[in-house]
Design an enzyme around this catalytic site. Structure first.
Site, PDB file in Angstrom:
ATOM      1  N   GLU A 189       0.844  -1.283   0.192  1.00 28.40           N
ATOM      2  CA  GLU A 189      -0.150   0.369   0.025  1.00 28.40           C
ATOM      3  C   GLU A 189       1.023   0.867  -0.032  1.00 28.40           C
ATOM      4  OE1 GLU A 189      -2.976  -0.090   3.172  1.00 28.40           O
ATOM      5  OE2 GLU A 189      -3.877  -1.226   2.218  1.00 28.40           O
ATOM      6  N   GLU A 202      -4.395  -8.509   0.644  1.00 29.92           N
ATOM      7  CA  GLU A 202      -5.445  -8.312   2.342  1.00 29.92           C
ATOM      8  C   GLU A 202      -6.975  -8.229   2.399  1.00 29.92           C
ATOM      9  OE1 GLU A 202      -4.037  -5.351   4.475  1.00 29.92           O
ATOM     10  OE2 GLU A 202      -1.964  -6.008   4.580  1.00 29.92           O
TER      11      GLU A 202
HETATM   12  C1  FCB Z   1      -4.266  -2.139   5.324  1.00 29.42           C
HETATM   13  C2  FCB Z   1      -2.579  -2.677   5.873  1.00 29.42           C
HETATM   14  C3  FCB Z   1      -2.443  -3.352   6.937  1.00 29.42           C
HETATM   15  C4  FCB Z   1      -3.735  -3.326   7.865  1.00 29.42           C
HETATM   16  C5  FCB Z   1      -4.820  -3.245   7.087  1.00 29.42           C
HETATM   17  C6  FCB Z   1      -6.289  -3.013   8.255  1.00 29.42           C
HETATM   18  O1  FCB Z   1      -4.521  -0.711   4.953  1.00 29.42           O
HETATM   19  O2  FCB Z   1      -2.012  -2.925   5.117  1.00 29.42           O
HETATM   20  O3  FCB Z   1      -1.512  -3.219   7.512  1.00 29.42           O
HETATM   21  O4  FCB Z   1      -3.448  -2.106   8.501  1.00 29.42           O
HETATM   22  O5  FCB Z   1      -5.518  -2.445   6.278  1.00 29.42           O
END
Ligand code: FCB
Length: 454
Positions: free
Chosen positions: A164, A357
């Site tokens: 990110e 994620e």
């Molecule tokens: C993302 C991050 C991760 C975590 C999630 C909830 O933005 O990559 O580290 O904090 O959100």
């Protein structure tokens, strides 16, 4: 019934600073997060990652829990300051040894390690040398990457460079609410962003050059999915697609600015126009370096926004209805983000999709019966995985899913307020772990290769 290919990989993710603790162990250097956590008022209730889940000392127990859940893959990240305490120079053997032990434990448990090289714990010493604003940062990152890949690539095949970038550049360097806490002018933030993209490209080159086996390499940006307000309307679908890839003030930071250079070899034209003199001036060959061929399009998907074709034909973002489902983070629950996001990304970039994620913050605690009941997490995950199955049925090659997170952890500026894990960590009571209901539920999803999703 949800039909996942036999090759589908079920995983969960976590990141170094968020779970490891042991910030002074074995010669680890400081990261910008160690510094930021000590700035008064920056992290909720003054929390820090100093101890967190103490995964550094308890990794064997954690791998045991992953095995119990039947995880097939685990996405971990490496703390750069453990490998090079000052960010450059001779690697710290003890730091490399930790990841060596972790990788061995995962493999012994039948779990494939997927390694992210940078998940926000930037070496403080390099921040003092200008951090991402210094063009040398791309070479620092490539050098660090080489050390890690030389050590682990006999066993690790799957790599991601950066997690990110739009968040650590945007929230960390422009808005000042994440480490290192800077509020740079837009032009400078975009320059830092350019250097971080360059670091990605040089990192990919370093992985391919140092890997002892053919590596599978990707990148893990976050995407804000755009979904058609009426999924049956061709005009709304076109509007959502257009909006997802349009640079507007609020989306530049989420989609094309960070993905087009990597996958298409150029900054988006509307972004260049929109940002005007603030846009970076790449050196010759920078964009070729940034656009190294990748094996998959990794993407963090948490939520999306509904868009329809407005009266003037332009995409129009729709407000969420009153009473719409919200997580504890107050993020809207929009499961079809898991259909439209991967679909649009695959159409545009042509790569297989890896969900690096996806997950939900919830207010979980241990109930009187000693268990952790988290029906919202089960429902959230079920809905998102069913949308992934729908995308796969429509020919979108989603290959792997990593739930965020394996275990509750330090949620950056929010400290320990948010719980994202399928495993509960009782920070107050010595870090005792309890697999939540969702973890047991996910074990069944994995065991049945998704058939139990219904
Ligand atoms: C993302 C991050 C991760 C975590 C999630 C909830 O933005 O990559 O580290 O904090 O959100």
């Amino acid at each position: 019934m949800a039909d996942f290919p036999k090759t589908f990989v079920w995983g969960a993710a976590a990141a170094s600073y968020q779970i490891e603790g042991a910030v002074e162990a074995d010669g680890r250097g400081q990261s910008v997060w160690d510094m930021f956590c000590r700035k008064p008022g920056m992290v909720w209730n003054g929390h820090t990652g100093d101890v967190s889940c103490d995964h550094y000392d308890r990794y064997a127990e954690d791998v045991g829990l992953m095995k119990q859940m039947g995880l097939q893959a685990y996405r971990l990240s490496i703390a750069w300051p453990r490998i090079q305490p000052n960010g450059v120079g001779k690697p710290n053997a003890a730091g490399l040894d930790f990841y060596d032990r972790l990788v061995d434990a995962l493999l012994a448990a039948g779990i494939t390690p997927w390694v992210t090289l940078f998940h926000w714990d930037f070496p403080l010493a390099l921040y003092h040398r200008g951090g991402w604003l210094n063009r040398d940062s791309a070479d620092w990152f490539a050098d660090y990457t080489t050390h890690v890949v030389e050590r682990l690539s006999d066993r690790v095949k799957h790599w991601m460079t950066l997690n990110e970038p739009q968040v650590y550049i945007g929230a960390g360097h422009m808005e000042g609410r994440h480490a290192p806490g800077d509020k740079l002018a837009f032009k400078e933030a975009l320059l830092a962003g350019h250097h971080t993209l360059l670091a990605h490209g040089k990192g990919v080159q370093a992985i391919r050059a140092a890997s002892k086996q053919p590596a599978l390499v990707g990148y893990a940006p976050v995407a804000l999915s755009k979904m058609p307000h009426d999924p049956k309307s061709a005009a709304d679908i076109a509007a959502a697609r257009q909006h997802m890839f349009t640079v507007a003030a609020e989306t530049a930071w989420t989609n094309t600015w960070w993905m087009d250079p990597v996958f298409l070899g150029h900054y988006p034209e509307d972004g260049l126009e929109f940002f005007g003199k603030d846009a970076p001036t790449p050196h010759a060959d920078d964009l070729e370096t940034i656009a190294q061929p990748l094996d998959f399009c990794g993407v963090n998907i948490y939520q999306g926004q509904y868009v329809r074709a407005g009266a003037d034909g332009k995409p129009e973002e729709m407000p969420m209805p009153v009473g719409a489902r919200l997580t504890a983070f107050e993020w809207y629950v929009t499961p079809d983000a898991m259909y439209w996001g991967p679909k649009f990304l695959h159409e545009r970039y042509g790569k297989p999709i890896v969900i690096t994620e996806n997950g939900i913050s919830n207010r979980d605690w241990v109930a009187l019966d000693g268990k952790v009941h988290d029906p919202e997490r089960i429902d959230f995950t079920q809905r998102h995985l069913l949308e992934a199955a729908r995308a796969i049925a429509d020919g979108i090659p989603i290959q792997t899913y990593f739930h965020w997170s394996f275990i509750d952890n330090f949620e950056w500026a929010h400290g320990y307020k948010h719980r994202f894990g399928m495993v509960f960590c009782d920070y107050e009571n010595g870090g005792t772990r309890t697999i939540k209901d969702s973890g047991h539920w996910y074990a069944e999803v994995i065991r049945t290769n998704g058939a139990s999703l219904g």
